[in-house]
Design an enzyme around this catalytic site. Sequence first.
Site, PDB file in Angstrom:
ATOM      1  N   PHE A   1     -11.043 -20.850  60.168  1.00 31.94           N
ATOM      2  CA  PHE A   1     -12.075 -21.670  60.288  1.00 31.94           C
ATOM      3  C   PHE A   1     -13.259 -20.729  60.785  1.00 31.94           C
ATOM      4  CE2 PHE A   1      -9.306 -21.833  64.064  1.00 31.94           C
ATOM      5  CZ  PHE A   1     -10.134 -21.433  64.837  1.00 31.94           C
TER       6      PHE A   1
ATOM      7  N   TYR B   1     -12.684 -10.274  72.415  1.00 30.52           N
ATOM      8  CA  TYR B   1     -12.718 -11.770  73.165  1.00 30.52           C
ATOM      9  C   TYR B   1     -11.729 -11.824  74.532  1.00 30.52           C
ATOM     10  CZ  TYR B   1     -15.338 -13.174  69.262  1.00 30.52           C
ATOM     11  OH  TYR B   1     -16.419 -13.549  68.371  1.00 30.52           O
TER      12      TYR B   1
END
Length: 411
Positions: free
Chosen positions: A411, A123
């Site tokens: 999450f 990322y």
Amino acid sequence: MALETRVLQADEWDVWYDHLELAFGGVPESPEERELYKSLAELERSLGVWDGEDCVGSAGAFSFRLSVPGGLLVPAAGVTMVGVAPTHRRRGVLTSLMRRQLDDIRAGGEPLAVLTASEPAIYGRFGYGTGTYGLALEIDTARVRLCVPPGTDGIRLRLVDPEKALADCERVYAALVARRPGMPARQPGWERQGLLDAESLRAGASALTCVVAEGPDGQVAGYARYRVKPEWGPTGAAGTVEVSDLDAPDPAAYAALWRYLCEIDLTSTVRATGRPADDPVLHLVSDVRRSRPNPRDALYVRLVDLGAALEARRYGTPLDVVLEVEDAFCPWNEGRWRLRVGPEGTASCVRSADPVDLELSVRDLGSAYLGGITLTSLAGAGRVRELRPGTLARASRAFASDVAPWLPHGF
């Protein structure tokens, strides 16, 4: 056949999630987990890439409010459920998803995007920088003792059904959010995540147990959720207490909970993961080496609207600095910005033509954003470059947080 990227429809969710499970190794999640995340999913923020009838790529986002230095809550897209089918690697699927998603986040007015990375190397090229670390602990309770603060013996501990204790636990959690950057304020439904107790999650341990700590006023001042995994060795019991949550703003309640966990019968180890990097338990234990602290990257931060993001947080000292920011993936952020911080810690951040003080990438600005990673340490790795002497130290002090930022759950 051309690939199609589109927003997910309700009747496509199970196929989309099946793809995601395959992308993450093919082991199905428990029905309880699947149902929870289906209820939390925001379909309008869920993207699928389709090759005919086959889902071959996915990316979603949750609408979070994230605590930042100064205790303010800032809208942030919680990027999640990103996966590409093994048959469609190296075809630009991930890049197209990141492009579409960041454009949508910007259009929606969220200044930040955050994620947890299954593979950290992925990322950075999309502008995400490591913003928090989580600490794993494995305390040898046969050899480690706790030195607790005054008032600990006045704390009452009670075992409570996790479901019945939920409202009290959420009040404790909510009281902590403004105190530590990186914590998401829990939106409705997210409180259920801490109660997940499927057999597949236990790995041979007991059902989820909850202990609450009550102060002299009888109010719940802290809680811990844990499981016990019984084990027996040649010399007797050697069970493990596996801590999933422990929150307590009050030092006495905090210490009482840790002492309780370290003294559970028939166990010799307390294991916890994802704790704050500066967890106070490190100063309670008698032998930190036998507690085996091990940090690991946790939350990755991406500034989507650079000016708005830098204005949204507070700073520790006054500052006037001109930043030259590189951001090839979101070029609207690229260029020169003047960050001015007043005595009260509030900031303005606007475009500037003034001489540059510091050069850095948006990725490294994301790492420094929550205050846990200093600009000085990034400069030591050559990632921040000082052009006007003295500005690096001043900026690093201004960005730093008094407490380490922390992501308490995934999450």
